[in-house]
Motif scaffolding. Structure first.
Motif, PDB file in Angstrom:
ATOM      1  N   ALA A  52      11.508  23.608  31.297  1.00  0.00           N
ATOM      2  CA  ALA A  52      12.945  22.310  31.325  1.00  0.00           C
ATOM      3  C   ALA A  52      13.358  23.241  32.766  1.00  0.00           C
ATOM      4  O   ALA A  52      13.422  21.801  33.875  1.00  0.00           O
ATOM      5  N   ALA A  53      13.856  24.322  33.548  1.00  0.00           N
ATOM      6  CA  ALA A  53      14.525  24.607  34.832  1.00  0.00           C
ATOM      7  C   ALA A  53      13.521  24.371  35.792  1.00  0.00           C
ATOM      8  O   ALA A  53      13.699  24.375  36.531  1.00  0.00           O
TER       9      ALA A  53
ATOM     10  N   ALA B   1      13.581  22.368  39.187  1.00  0.00           N
ATOM     11  CA  ALA B   1      13.887  23.203  40.103  1.00  0.00           C
ATOM     12  C   ALA B   1      12.450  23.280  41.546  1.00  0.00           C
ATOM     13  O   ALA B   1      12.953  22.343  42.417  1.00  0.00           O
ATOM     14  N   ILE B   2      11.390  22.638  40.778  1.00  0.00           N
ATOM     15  CA  ILE B   2       9.896  22.404  42.064  1.00  0.00           C
ATOM     16  C   ILE B   2      10.446  20.981  42.271  1.00  0.00           C
ATOM     17  O   ILE B   2      10.054  20.605  43.820  1.00  0.00           O
TER      18      ILE B   2
ATOM     19  N   LEU C 112       2.709  22.510  32.554  1.00  0.00           N
ATOM     20  CA  LEU C 112       4.559  22.862  31.832  1.00  0.00           C
ATOM     21  C   LEU C 112       4.739  22.096  30.571  1.00  0.00           C
ATOM     22  O   LEU C 112       5.404  21.936  30.005  1.00  0.00           O
ATOM     23  N   MET C 113       4.495  20.102  31.242  1.00  0.00           N
ATOM     24  CA  MET C 113       4.889  18.737  30.803  1.00  0.00           C
ATOM     25  C   MET C 113       4.956  19.683  29.079  1.00  0.00           C
ATOM     26  O   MET C 113       5.845  19.133  27.881  1.00  0.00           O
TER      27      MET C 113
ATOM     28  N   ALA D  38       9.159  13.065  34.454  1.00  0.00           N
ATOM     29  CA  ALA D  38       9.891  13.141  34.027  1.00  0.00           C
ATOM     30  C   ALA D  38      10.097  14.886  33.789  1.00  0.00           C
ATOM     31  O   ALA D  38      11.251  14.704  33.123  1.00  0.00           O
ATOM     32  N   GLY D  39       9.647  15.946  34.517  1.00  0.00           N
ATOM     33  CA  GLY D  39      10.223  16.961  34.244  1.00  0.00           C
ATOM     34  C   GLY D  39      11.182  17.337  34.954  1.00  0.00           C
ATOM     35  O   GLY D  39      12.035  17.985  35.680  1.00  0.00           O
ATOM     36  N   SER D  40      11.135  16.413  36.134  1.00  0.00           N
ATOM     37  CA  SER D  40      12.275  16.920  37.212  1.00  0.00           C
ATOM     38  C   SER D  40      13.633  16.849  36.418  1.00  0.00           C
ATOM     39  O   SER D  40      14.426  17.199  36.759  1.00  0.00           O
TER      40      SER D  40
END
Length: 468
Positions: free
Chosen positions: A326-327, A331-332, A186-187, A22-24
């Motif tokens: 979010a970026a 990006a990862i 992060l999420m 979801a982070g992607s």
């Protein structure tokens, strides 16, 4: 091409995978692009078409990419080689997706660097009232801040380097100790920040107008171009066509439910996009501004609005932290999809692969950072600068080509029994007939239409015709 003999890394938990995937999917596209293209295309009718496109095009292709990754336990290139053979032209789908991931990371990092710069400016009080006055900073002052940033090549390069370094630091830790661990940090923070901004928006004077704008369809404003825009954004926002979902899928165990996981990722991604709109539009309407302000909505319009609100500097800080998180989560995944290729196909160690690719992405991103300053007279494609030209190639050509090839291969050339077996392994075999129909007939036509529209819109046909 040397294949790695290392045991395959796997996600430590299902929630870890869902948060990472979801982070992607959740990136600047949800919080930066979705609100302004909604504004440009009439609001509610566009949102409705976007949701339909997510269900009928985005989700089926996402499941296909996760399926390819889990079945082969390989990176995007290796996955198509494993399925179709080393001499098969279908491996082009993997190569295009890896190239797209690399190109996008190089300039995406530059934009992400802008968010880091604005975090610092919020901490410095750049969006608050000038000393001795009660009014917020003028629109001219805040617009000048952004203009000054993009014309300052060295400042952009510093932030570009810092952001790439953050990605490197996470990806070098590996699947569980790097990506999964940081996604679990992060999420939730990203969601918490978004909820705070969403609540603030719903309590503002513009809340009612924003809800009507986003959810009351006006089909008179819905053009054919808007439909294709919604379809294209549904494809882009789920991180499709850029090797990320194939790579993340390759770290899944056979017990995981592909359809259920894909559905949760799509719902989370879509929910965040809608919440972002309901966080941004109310304050835009409260200030009497227009919602279709284009890309400048985030870096120019929103800071102007924040500057005139009580506690606006804190809101600005929260907003740009949200953008940065979010970026970073997106990006990862772009970097990991490239790292997985070097580990799987070339036998490189993770540290070497991550450092080399992150360094190369920084170098390739330098022209994008200098596009509006040192290289402002360089126009590689038509009258577009370096940054816009690279974005056009990646977003308009590479992603749709990769997605189209994937949909065609999975829908028409991959063994139906293997596909069904992947869905049955997680207990979702019941969805197979519907999914197979969509991936065979609906998705290729839709992505093909996106590609044709983008080629027509950007004048590629005319350019080729003029060359001959």
């Amino acid at each position: 091409m040397q294949e790695s003999s290392r045991p395959r890394a796997l996600w430590g938990s299902r929630i870890g995978f869902i948060l990472a995937a979801a982070g992607s999917a959740v990136g600047l596209g949800n919080i930066w692009k979705f609100p302004y293209i909604t504004g440009n295309n009439g609001g509610g009718a566009f949102v409705l078409v976007y949701l339909v496109c997510i269900a009928l095009v985005g989700l089926p292709i996402m499941i296909a990419e996760l399926m390819i990754g889990r079945h082969t336990q390989r990176d995007a290139v290796g996955a198509f080689i494993s399925l179709a053979g080393r001499r098969s032209p279908w491996q082009l789908a993997g190569w295009v997706s890896i190239l797209a991931a690399f190109v996008i990371l190089s300039y995406y990092s530059v934009v992400a660097g802008w968010t880091l710069d604005y975090i610092l400016r919020a901490l410095q009080g750049s969006f608050t009232a000038a000393a001795g006055t009660d009014a917020g900073q003028t629109a001219e002052h805040i617009t000048a801040l952004f203009g000054g940033l993009i014309k300052n090549g060295s400042r952009q390069l510093i932030w570009h380097g810092i952001f790439i370094s953050l990605c490197l630091g996470i990806v070098i830790g590996g699947v569980q100790k790097g990506i999964e661990r940081w996604s679990k940090i992060l999420m939730p923070i990203l969601l918490g920040l978004l909820i705070l901004l969403f609540v603030n928006g719903m309590l503002s004077d513009g809340a009612r107008q924003a809800i009507a704008f986003m959810f009351r369809p006006d089909f008179h404003k819905l053009t054919a171009g808007a439909v294709l825009e919604a379809m294209g954004h549904a494809f882009f926002t789920l991180s499709l066509g850029m090797a990320a979902m194939i790579t993340y899928g390759s770290y899944l165990s056979r017990k995981d439910d592909l359809f259920g996981s894909g559905l949760r990722i799509a719902l989370l991604d879509t929910g965040i996009a809608l919440m972002a709109g309901l966080a941004i539009f109310p304050i835009v309407f409260s200030a009497g501004m227009q919602p279709g302000a284009g890309p400048g909505l985030v870096f120019q319009t929103i800071p102007v609005v924040f500057s005139s609100l009580p506690g606006g500097n804190i809101l600005a800080l929260l907003f740009f932290l949200l953008l940065a998180f979010a970026a970073l989560t997106s990006a990862i995944s772009l970097l990991e999809s490239q790292v997985a290729y070097l580990i799987d196909e070339r036998g490189w160690g993770r540290k070497r692969a991550t450092v080399c690719l992150a360094s190369l992405a920084f170098v390739v991103g330098i022209p994008s950072a200098l596009s509006s300053n040192v290289l402002h007279q360089v126009t590689p494609i038509a009258d577009l600068g370096v940054f816009d030209s690279i974005d056009l190639i990646a977003s308009n050509y590479l992603l749709p080509v990769s997605g189209l090839l994937t949909a065609l291969y999975v829908g028409w050339f991959w063994s139906g029994q293997e596909e069904k077996g992947e869905l049955l392994a997680g207990g979702s075999g019941w969805i197979y007939p519907t999914w197979h129909f969509l991936i065979r007939f609906v998705a290729p036509v839709a992505v093909g239409a996106i590609l044709y529209y983008k080629i027509e819109e950007t004048g590629l046909f005319t350019l080729i015709k003029n060359l001959f």
